[in-house]
Design a protein around this motif. Structure first.
Motif, PDB file in Angstrom:
ATOM      1  N   GLU A   1       0.833  -1.208   0.000  1.00 56.00           N
ATOM      2  CA  GLU A   1       0.000   0.000   0.000  1.00 56.00           C
ATOM      3  C   GLU A   1       0.868   1.259   0.000  1.00 56.00           C
ATOM      4  N   ALA A   2       1.893   1.283   0.834  1.00 52.46           N
ATOM      5  CA  ALA A   2       2.792   2.448   0.891  1.00 52.46           C
ATOM      6  C   ALA A   2       3.557   2.611  -0.420  1.00 52.46           C
ATOM      7  N   ALA A   3       3.980   1.497  -1.007  1.00 52.00           N
ATOM      8  CA  ALA A   3       4.707   1.559  -2.280  1.00 52.00           C
ATOM      9  C   ALA A   3       3.817   2.117  -3.385  1.00 52.00           C
ATOM     10  N   GLN A   4       2.585   1.649  -3.448  1.00 42.66           N
ATOM     11  CA  GLN A   4       1.668   2.133  -4.472  1.00 42.66           C
ATOM     12  C   GLN A   4       1.320   3.604  -4.262  1.00 42.66           C
ATOM     13  N   LEU A   5       1.186   4.020  -3.006  1.00 37.35           N
ATOM     14  CA  LEU A   5       0.928   5.441  -2.736  1.00 37.35           C
ATOM     15  C   LEU A   5       2.103   6.307  -3.181  1.00 37.35           C
ATOM     16  N   LEU A   6       3.316   5.853  -2.915  1.00 37.68           N
ATOM     17  CA  LEU A   6       4.499   6.589  -3.357  1.00 37.68           C
ATOM     18  C   LEU A   6       4.561   6.641  -4.882  1.00 37.68           C
ATOM     19  N   ALA A   7       4.250   5.538  -5.538  1.00 36.13           N
ATOM     20  CA  ALA A   7       4.238   5.498  -7.002  1.00 36.13           C
ATOM     21  C   ALA A   7       3.177   6.450  -7.563  1.00 36.13           C
ATOM     22  N   LYS A   8       1.996   6.460  -6.948  1.00 36.00           N
ATOM     23  CA  LYS A   8       0.931   7.376  -7.400  1.00 36.00           C
ATOM     24  C   LYS A   8       1.332   8.825  -7.180  1.00 36.00           C
ATOM     25  N   LYS A   9       1.894   9.117  -6.012  1.00 36.17           N
ATOM     26  CA  LYS A   9       2.328  10.480  -5.682  1.00 36.17           C
ATOM     27  C   LYS A   9       3.351  10.998  -6.690  1.00 36.17           C
ATOM     28  N   ASN A  10       4.158  10.105  -7.234  1.00 35.70           N
ATOM     29  CA  ASN A  10       5.209  10.485  -8.170  1.00 35.70           C
ATOM     30  C   ASN A  10       4.833  10.253  -9.629  1.00 35.70           C
ATOM     31  N   ASP A  11       3.559  10.013  -9.900  1.00 34.19           N
ATOM     32  CA  ASP A  11       3.037   9.813 -11.259  1.00 34.19           C
ATOM     33  C   ASP A  11       3.689   8.652 -12.008  1.00 34.19           C
ATOM     34  N   CYS A  12       4.151   7.645 -11.280  1.00 34.61           N
ATOM     35  CA  CYS A  12       4.782   6.489 -11.924  1.00 34.61           C
ATOM     36  C   CYS A  12       3.805   5.757 -12.848  1.00 34.61           C
ATOM     37  N   PHE A  13       2.520   5.751 -12.454  1.00 37.48           N
ATOM     38  CA  PHE A  13       1.529   5.023 -13.237  1.00 37.48           C
ATOM     39  C   PHE A  13       1.144   5.760 -14.512  1.00 37.48           C
ATOM     40  N   LYS A  14       1.679   6.951 -14.701  1.00 34.79           N
ATOM     41  CA  LYS A  14       1.485   7.662 -15.962  1.00 34.79           C
ATOM     42  C   LYS A  14       2.187   6.910 -17.089  1.00 34.79           C
ATOM     43  N   CYS A  15       3.350   6.352 -16.779  1.00 39.43           N
ATOM     44  CA  CYS A  15       4.146   5.635 -17.784  1.00 39.43           C
ATOM     45  C   CYS A  15       4.145   4.123 -17.583  1.00 39.43           C
ATOM     46  N   HIS A  16       4.015   3.667 -16.337  1.00 35.61           N
ATOM     47  CA  HIS A  16       4.059   2.240 -16.020  1.00 35.61           C
ATOM     48  C   HIS A  16       2.686   1.751 -15.567  1.00 35.61           C
ATOM     49  N   ALA A  17       2.406   0.490 -15.875  1.00 33.89           N
ATOM     50  CA  ALA A  17       1.261  -0.210 -15.304  1.00 33.89           C
ATOM     51  C   ALA A  17       1.827  -1.470 -14.653  1.00 33.89           C
ATOM     52  N   ILE A  18       1.021  -2.131 -13.878  1.00 36.69           N
ATOM     53  CA  ILE A  18       1.503  -3.332 -13.212  1.00 36.69           C
ATOM     54  C   ILE A  18       1.708  -4.467 -14.206  1.00 36.69           C
ATOM     55  N   ASP A  19       0.728  -4.698 -15.070  1.00 37.06           N
ATOM     56  CA  ASP A  19       0.796  -5.891 -15.914  1.00 37.06           C
ATOM     57  C   ASP A  19       0.686  -5.651 -17.410  1.00 37.06           C
ATOM     58  N   LYS A  20       0.786  -4.402 -17.852  1.00 37.63           N
ATOM     59  CA  LYS A  20       0.785  -4.151 -19.296  1.00 37.63           C
ATOM     60  C   LYS A  20       1.722  -2.985 -19.594  1.00 37.63           C
ATOM     61  N   ASP A  21       2.341  -3.057 -20.763  1.00 35.67           N
ATOM     62  CA  ASP A  21       3.228  -1.981 -21.177  1.00 35.67           C
ATOM     63  C   ASP A  21       2.398  -0.755 -21.535  1.00 35.67           C
ATOM     64  N   LYS A  22       2.875   0.383 -21.120  1.00 33.22           N
ATOM     65  CA  LYS A  22       2.267   1.667 -21.487  1.00 33.22           C
ATOM     66  C   LYS A  22       3.360   2.447 -22.209  1.00 33.22           C
ATOM     67  N   LYS A  23       3.616   3.638 -21.779  1.00 32.09           N
ATOM     68  CA  LYS A  23       4.715   4.435 -22.314  1.00 32.09           C
ATOM     69  C   LYS A  23       6.053   3.788 -21.944  1.00 32.09           C
ATOM     70  N   ALA A  24       6.066   3.098 -20.813  1.00 30.76           N
ATOM     71  CA  ALA A  24       7.240   2.382 -20.303  1.00 30.76           C
ATOM     72  C   ALA A  24       6.832   0.935 -20.009  1.00 30.76           C
ATOM     73  N   PRO A  25       7.799   0.058 -19.766  1.00 30.38           N
ATOM     74  CA  PRO A  25       7.448  -1.358 -19.530  1.00 30.38           C
ATOM     75  C   PRO A  25       6.627  -1.572 -18.260  1.00 30.38           C
ATOM     76  N   ALA A  26       5.837  -2.625 -18.283  1.00 31.77           N
ATOM     77  CA  ALA A  26       5.035  -3.006 -17.122  1.00 31.77           C
ATOM     78  C   ALA A  26       5.953  -3.392 -15.971  1.00 31.77           C
ATOM     79  N   TYR A  27       5.514  -3.119 -14.758  1.00 30.00           N
ATOM     80  CA  TYR A  27       6.305  -3.488 -13.583  1.00 30.00           C
ATOM     81  C   TYR A  27       6.560  -4.994 -13.535  1.00 30.00           C
ATOM     82  N   LYS A  28       5.589  -5.804 -13.944  1.00 34.10           N
ATOM     83  CA  LYS A  28       5.799  -7.256 -13.950  1.00 34.10           C
ATOM     84  C   LYS A  28       6.923  -7.635 -14.909  1.00 34.10           C
ATOM     85  N   ARG A  29       7.018  -6.947 -16.022  1.00 34.60           N
ATOM     86  CA  ARG A  29       8.090  -7.213 -16.990  1.00 34.60           C
ATOM     87  C   ARG A  29       9.448  -6.823 -16.403  1.00 34.60           C
ATOM     88  N   ILE A  30       9.482  -5.688 -15.727  1.00 38.08           N
ATOM     89  CA  ILE A  30      10.710  -5.243 -15.067  1.00 38.08           C
ATOM     90  C   ILE A  30      11.114  -6.258 -14.000  1.00 38.08           C
TER      91      ILE A  30
END
Length: 113
Positions: free
Chosen positions: A29-58
């Motif tokens: 929960e804390a990790a996801q909040l930090l990721a949201k606060k820093n707009d990480c999900f703008k480029c990354h998703a958990i399980d699909k590639d967006k502008k950047a690779p998916a976190y699962k791929r990383i």
């Protein structure tokens, strides 16, 4: 009770203690909040590639490496140039925290996916 009966459960207990804290130390929960606060999900998703690779791929690429946490922390704190899915390059955003615990938790969460 013979010594084998006692050693086996003790071994299982020691194995559980050795591997359990690694999972317990990730606060998803804390990790996801930090990721949201820093707009990480703008480029990354958990399980699909967006502008950047998916976190699962990383995670699948890095999690077996002994220095995986350090690699992720370095990546999210250094502002290195990264190549995006469309082939363009840009500087990776630097996470807005200097707390080593928060950075480690975010890295561990990504690697746990």
């Amino acid at each position: 009770m013979n010594s084998r009966t006692v050693v086996f459960p003790l071994g299982v207990l020691l194995l559980a203690l050795a591997t359990g804290p690694a999972r317990a130390e990730v606060d998803a929960e804390a990790a996801q909040l930090l990721a949201k606060k820093n707009d990480c999900f703008k480029c990354h998703a958990i399980d699909k590639d967006k502008k950047a690779p998916a976190y699962k791929r990383i995670a699948s690429r890095l999690k077996t490496k002994p220095d995986a946490v350090d690699v992720v922390v370095e990546h999210i704190t250094s502002g290195h140039m990264v190549q995006l899915q469309d082939g363009t390059d840009e500087k990776h955003r630097i996470i807005d925290t200097r707390d080593p615990g928060e950075l480690r938790n975010l890295a561990l969460w990504i690697l746990s996916l």
